[in-house]
Design a protein around this motif. Structure first.
Motif, PDB file in Angstrom:
ATOM      1  N   ALA A 162       0.830  -1.208   0.000  1.00  0.00           N
ATOM      2  CA  ALA A 162       0.000   0.000   0.000  1.00  0.00           C
ATOM      3  C   ALA A 162       0.863   1.257   0.000  1.00  0.00           C
ATOM      4  CB  ALA A 162      -0.924  -0.009   1.215  1.00  0.00           C
ATOM      5  N   LEU A 163       1.945   1.241   0.813  1.00  0.00           N
ATOM      6  CA  LEU A 163       2.841   2.394   0.849  1.00  0.00           C
ATOM      7  C   LEU A 163       3.531   2.604  -0.491  1.00  0.00           C
ATOM      8  CD1 LEU A 163       4.479   1.976   4.379  1.00  0.00           C
ATOM      9  CD2 LEU A 163       2.903   3.778   3.655  1.00  0.00           C
ATOM     10  N   THR A 164       3.949   1.489  -1.111  1.00  0.00           N
ATOM     11  CA  THR A 164       4.601   1.582  -2.418  1.00  0.00           C
ATOM     12  C   THR A 164       3.639   2.133  -3.462  1.00  0.00           C
ATOM     13  OG1 THR A 164       6.045  -0.284  -1.890  1.00  0.00           O
ATOM     14  CG2 THR A 164       5.782   0.275  -4.219  1.00  0.00           C
ATOM     15  N   ARG A 165       2.417   1.624  -3.437  1.00  0.00           N
ATOM     16  CA  ARG A 165       1.409   2.099  -4.389  1.00  0.00           C
ATOM     17  C   ARG A 165       1.119   3.590  -4.168  1.00  0.00           C
ATOM     18  NH1 ARG A 165      -3.120   1.123  -7.489  1.00  0.00           N
ATOM     19  NH2 ARG A 165      -5.008   2.243  -6.856  1.00  0.00           N
ATOM     20  N   THR A 166       0.989   3.981  -2.898  1.00  0.00           N
ATOM     21  CA  THR A 166       0.720   5.387  -2.597  1.00  0.00           C
ATOM     22  C   THR A 166       1.866   6.272  -3.056  1.00  0.00           C
ATOM     23  OG1 THR A 166      -0.653   4.797  -0.691  1.00  0.00           O
ATOM     24  CG2 THR A 166       0.227   7.035  -0.763  1.00  0.00           C
ATOM     25  N   GLU A 177       4.076   5.666  -5.455  1.00  0.00           N
ATOM     26  CA  GLU A 177       4.080   5.729  -6.924  1.00  0.00           C
ATOM     27  C   GLU A 177       2.975   6.652  -7.433  1.00  0.00           C
ATOM     28  OE1 GLU A 177       3.705   1.717  -8.156  1.00  0.00           O
ATOM     29  OE2 GLU A 177       5.792   1.174  -7.704  1.00  0.00           O
ATOM     30  N   ALA A 178       1.814   6.549  -6.792  1.00  0.00           N
ATOM     31  CA  ALA A 178       0.699   7.401  -7.207  1.00  0.00           C
ATOM     32  C   ALA A 178       1.008   8.870  -6.950  1.00  0.00           C
ATOM     33  CB  ALA A 178      -0.574   6.992  -6.468  1.00  0.00           C
ATOM     34  N   GLN A 179       1.625   9.166  -5.819  1.00  0.00           N
ATOM     35  CA  GLN A 179       1.967  10.554  -5.503  1.00  0.00           C
ATOM     36  C   GLN A 179       2.934  11.124  -6.531  1.00  0.00           C
ATOM     37  OE1 GLN A 179       3.336  10.026  -1.488  1.00  0.00           O
ATOM     38  NE2 GLN A 179       1.350  10.537  -0.589  1.00  0.00           N
ATOM     39  N   ARG A 180       3.910  10.327  -6.936  1.00  0.00           N
ATOM     40  CA  ARG A 180       4.850  10.795  -7.957  1.00  0.00           C
ATOM     41  C   ARG A 180       4.136  11.007  -9.296  1.00  0.00           C
ATOM     42  NH1 ARG A 180       8.363   7.040  -5.366  1.00  0.00           N
ATOM     43  NH2 ARG A 180       7.876   5.454  -6.935  1.00  0.00           N
ATOM     44  N   ALA A 181       3.258  10.068  -9.647  1.00  0.00           N
ATOM     45  CA  ALA A 181       2.538  10.190 -10.917  1.00  0.00           C
ATOM     46  C   ALA A 181       1.614  11.405 -10.915  1.00  0.00           C
ATOM     47  CB  ALA A 181       1.730   8.920 -11.179  1.00  0.00           C
ATOM     48  N   LEU A 182       0.951  11.639  -9.800  1.00  0.00           N
ATOM     49  CA  LEU A 182       0.055  12.787  -9.708  1.00  0.00           C
ATOM     50  C   LEU A 182       0.829  14.103  -9.758  1.00  0.00           C
ATOM     51  CD1 LEU A 182      -2.391  11.457  -6.966  1.00  0.00           C
ATOM     52  CD2 LEU A 182      -2.988  11.969  -9.347  1.00  0.00           C
ATOM     53  N   TRP A 214      -5.667   5.845 -11.418  1.00  0.00           N
ATOM     54  CA  TRP A 214      -5.096   5.135 -10.273  1.00  0.00           C
ATOM     55  C   TRP A 214      -6.160   4.454  -9.430  1.00  0.00           C
ATOM     56  CZ3 TRP A 214      -0.528   3.454  -8.604  1.00  0.00           C
ATOM     57  CH2 TRP A 214       0.603   3.908  -9.270  1.00  0.00           C
ATOM     58  N   ILE A 215      -7.273   5.094  -9.229  1.00  0.00           N
ATOM     59  CA  ILE A 215      -8.275   4.508  -8.333  1.00  0.00           C
ATOM     60  C   ILE A 215      -9.259   3.617  -9.078  1.00  0.00           C
ATOM     61  CG2 ILE A 215      -8.129   6.489  -6.785  1.00  0.00           C
ATOM     62  CD1 ILE A 215     -10.874   7.344  -7.885  1.00  0.00           C
ATOM     63  N   ASN A 216      -9.169   3.585 -10.403  1.00  0.00           N
ATOM     64  CA  ASN A 216     -10.064   2.751 -11.204  1.00  0.00           C
ATOM     65  C   ASN A 216     -11.529   3.077 -10.915  1.00  0.00           C
ATOM     66  OD1 ASN A 216     -10.727   0.817 -13.112  1.00  0.00           O
ATOM     67  ND2 ASN A 216     -10.830  -0.827 -11.587  1.00  0.00           N
ATOM     68  N   GLY A 217     -11.844   4.342 -10.992  1.00  0.00           N
ATOM     69  CA  GLY A 217     -13.216   4.800 -10.760  1.00  0.00           C
ATOM     70  C   GLY A 217     -13.449   6.094 -11.505  1.00  0.00           C
ATOM     71  N   TRP A 218     -14.468   6.835 -11.114  1.00  0.00           N
ATOM     72  CA  TRP A 218     -14.724   8.119 -11.762  1.00  0.00           C
ATOM     73  C   TRP A 218     -14.283   9.261 -10.850  1.00  0.00           C
ATOM     74  CZ3 TRP A 218     -17.756  11.047  -8.697  1.00  0.00           C
ATOM     75  CH2 TRP A 218     -18.742  10.431  -7.915  1.00  0.00           C
ATOM     76  N   LEU A 268     -12.526   3.273  -0.388  1.00  0.00           N
ATOM     77  CA  LEU A 268     -11.189   3.733  -0.753  1.00  0.00           C
ATOM     78  C   LEU A 268     -10.099   3.120   0.116  1.00  0.00           C
ATOM     79  CD1 LEU A 268     -11.795   7.512  -1.486  1.00  0.00           C
ATOM     80  CD2 LEU A 268     -10.948   5.799  -3.086  1.00  0.00           C
ATOM     81  N   ASP A 269     -10.338   3.051   1.436  1.00  0.00           N
ATOM     82  CA  ASP A 269      -9.355   2.505   2.372  1.00  0.00           C
ATOM     83  C   ASP A 269      -7.981   3.141   2.151  1.00  0.00           C
ATOM     84  OD1 ASP A 269     -11.319   0.941   3.508  1.00  0.00           O
ATOM     85  OD2 ASP A 269     -10.927  -0.766   2.195  1.00  0.00           O
ATOM     86  N   ALA A 270      -6.962   2.326   1.774  1.00  0.00           N
ATOM     87  CA  ALA A 270      -5.601   2.849   1.625  1.00  0.00           C
ATOM     88  C   ALA A 270      -5.516   3.880   0.510  1.00  0.00           C
ATOM     89  CB  ALA A 270      -4.619   1.706   1.361  1.00  0.00           C
ATOM     90  N   ASP A 271      -6.360   3.748  -0.517  1.00  0.00           N
ATOM     91  CA  ASP A 271      -6.307   4.703  -1.632  1.00  0.00           C
ATOM     92  C   ASP A 271      -6.797   6.090  -1.236  1.00  0.00           C
ATOM     93  OD1 ASP A 271      -5.192   2.937  -3.338  1.00  0.00           O
ATOM     94  OD2 ASP A 271      -6.992   2.534  -4.518  1.00  0.00           O
ATOM     95  N   LEU A 272      -7.324   6.219  -0.019  1.00  0.00           N
ATOM     96  CA  LEU A 272      -7.720   7.544   0.441  1.00  0.00           C
ATOM     97  C   LEU A 272      -6.509   8.474   0.502  1.00  0.00           C
ATOM     98  CD1 LEU A 272      -9.950   9.388   1.518  1.00  0.00           C
ATOM     99  CD2 LEU A 272      -9.497   8.491   3.808  1.00  0.00           C
ATOM    100  N   ASN A 273      -5.329   7.923   0.793  1.00  0.00           N
ATOM    101  CA  ASN A 273      -4.115   8.739   0.796  1.00  0.00           C
ATOM    102  C   ASN A 273      -3.815   9.292  -0.588  1.00  0.00           C
ATOM    103  OD1 ASN A 273      -3.549   8.375   3.543  1.00  0.00           O
ATOM    104  ND2 ASN A 273      -2.513   6.433   3.155  1.00  0.00           N
TER     105      ASN A 273
END
Length: 422
Positions: A123-127, A129-134, A153-157, A225-230
């Motif tokens: 989850a930390l790694t994903r977060t 990577e997402a922060q860098r991409a964003l 990243w979140i696979n939603g709208w 969202l859980d971990a993806d809330l970050n």
């Protein structure tokens, strides 16, 4: 993803005896209490040697507490798992596995801890990577880029709403539910900055960006969202900064336009305007073209626009156009030409007022009044020195026997000169 009781049992060679073993294990806890539920939070795998496992209501209490499963140790107090416990677990759906003596309880705890640690690291790694991409998206694509990347990243709208509740940027937003009531409540009573709720199809999260005036970020996913809330919070922070930067740029552009309009009012031309145009007083800025804010009003310089309009002017006649537009607004007509045609002037008014003035003086006053009494632009248009212009105006005052500092006299002269030219 957390390890399920089924996968845990398979990895350690534990026989599955009954119940639902598909649920993820959130923690492992050993207990011999007849009622351990006051010390549980739900999601646990309980380990026991069976001292109180056959107490009446034991299984039902565990189910109500949200226990994932029961690991029953054999080879100590019991050689096999009691059939009655197997029956109760099967009827209630509580996952039940046998833990032979050769498998220590600590091995189960270590296996679950290792799986949980792996989940947290992932989850930390994903977060990260997402922060860098964003962040890259914010630098390269601004607000729209962040919204698009977050949706991927979140696979939603994802939808970014402005302060009025209108969508301005969106990703995969074809199935967005109605959010007007929730958006209206956000940032009102109680000062809520975020909100989360579920619809029939979506888990929705709303986040106000800095302040309600900057907008609201709305996110919808099929699972919480859980971990993806970050990740969403990172996107919200980047959007807040991007919108603040946009506001600063807009403010700079607005001040530049306002400064250019002040130059135009003083007869100093600026680049980027058409040869001929009208001055409009509008309620809202147009989508394109030149506009500025002056005296609390939106002023538009264009061939056509909404609002009250002057007659046609050029870049040196903006002061006259602005005055004409204000006169048209005050009279409640669309254009200044309509105002002039609607005025009821007493017979002989123009002739009587202008009679003392020669042709040169009349033309001088027409130009000077057209520039709202500004000396330099009027002198430039007439092709004379400003001192010559002042002498001619004093000459007119002497002929009329009145001071042209009087707004009333200026209005009468402007009307008379305009009527004379028709």
């Amino acid at each position: 993803m957390s390890i399920s009781l089924h996968d845990l049992a398979r990895s350690l060679g534990l026989p599955v005896l009954a119940g639902d073993v598909s649920r993820p294990v959130g923690w492992v806890h050993g207990t011999e209490l007849a009622d351990p539920t006051p010390f549980l939070e739900g999601g646990e795998l309980l380990l026991t040697t069976g001292l109180n496992a056959l107490t009446p209501g034991y299984v039902e209490r565990l189910v109500r507490a949200g226990v994932v499963g029961l690991g029953f140790g054999t080879g100590l107090g019991h050689d096999v798992v009691p059939a009655e416990l197997v029956r109760q677990a099967g009827e209630s759906g509580l996952g039940l596995v046998e833990v032979p003596r050769e498998v220590p309880f600590i091995a189960i705890s270590k296996a679950v801890s290792k799986a949980l640690a792996a989940d947290e690291y992932a989850a930390l790694t994903r977060t990260s990577e997402a922060q860098r991409a964003l962040t890259r998206a914010a630098v390269r694509g601004g607000v729209a880029g962040v919204v698009r990347r977050l949706g991927q990243w979140i696979n939603g709208w994802v939808v970014l709403f402005d302060a009025a509740g209108e969508p301005v940027h969106a990703h995969n937003a074809r199935q967005v539910p109605e959010l007007r009531e929730e958006l209206a409540r956000l940032g009102t009573s109680g000062g809520l900055a975020s909100a989360a709720f579920a619809t029939d199809d979506w888990h929705v999260f709303l986040q106000a960006l800095g302040s309600r005036a900057r907008g609201v970020l709305a996110v919808g996913t099929t699972e919480p969202l859980d971990a993806d809330l970050n990740i969403v919070n990172t996107a919200a922070s980047l959007l807040t900064l991007a919108l603040a930067q946009n506001d600063a740029v807009d403010a700079a552009h607005r001040e530049l336009r306002n400064g250019q309009f002040r130059l135009l009012l003083n007869g100093i031309p600026v680049e980027g305007l058409p040869e001929r145009f009208r001055v409009f007083l509008a309620d809202d800025p147009p989508d394109g073209g030149f506009w500025a804010e002056h005296d609390g009003r939106i002023v538009v310089l264009a061939a056509e626009s909404d609002g009250h309009a002057s007659s046609e002017v050029d870049r040196t006649e903006v002061a006259r156009g602005y005055r004409e537009a204000r006169q048209a607004e005050k009279a409640g007509v669309r254009t200044f030409e309509e105002l002039a045609g609607s005025l009821k002037v007493p017979e002989g008014f123009a002739e009587s007022l202008l009679q003392p003035l020669d042709t040169e003086t009349r033309e001088t006053l027409r130009t000077w009044l057209g520039h709202h009494g500004a000396w330099d632009p009027a002198a430039t248009e007439l092709g004379i020195h400003r001192h010559t212009l002042k002498n001619r105006v004093r000459k007119a005052e002497n002929a009329l026997g009145k001071s042209l500092d009087s707004p009333g006299l200026r209005a009468e002269l402007w009307l008379a000169l305009h009527r004379e030219g028709q």
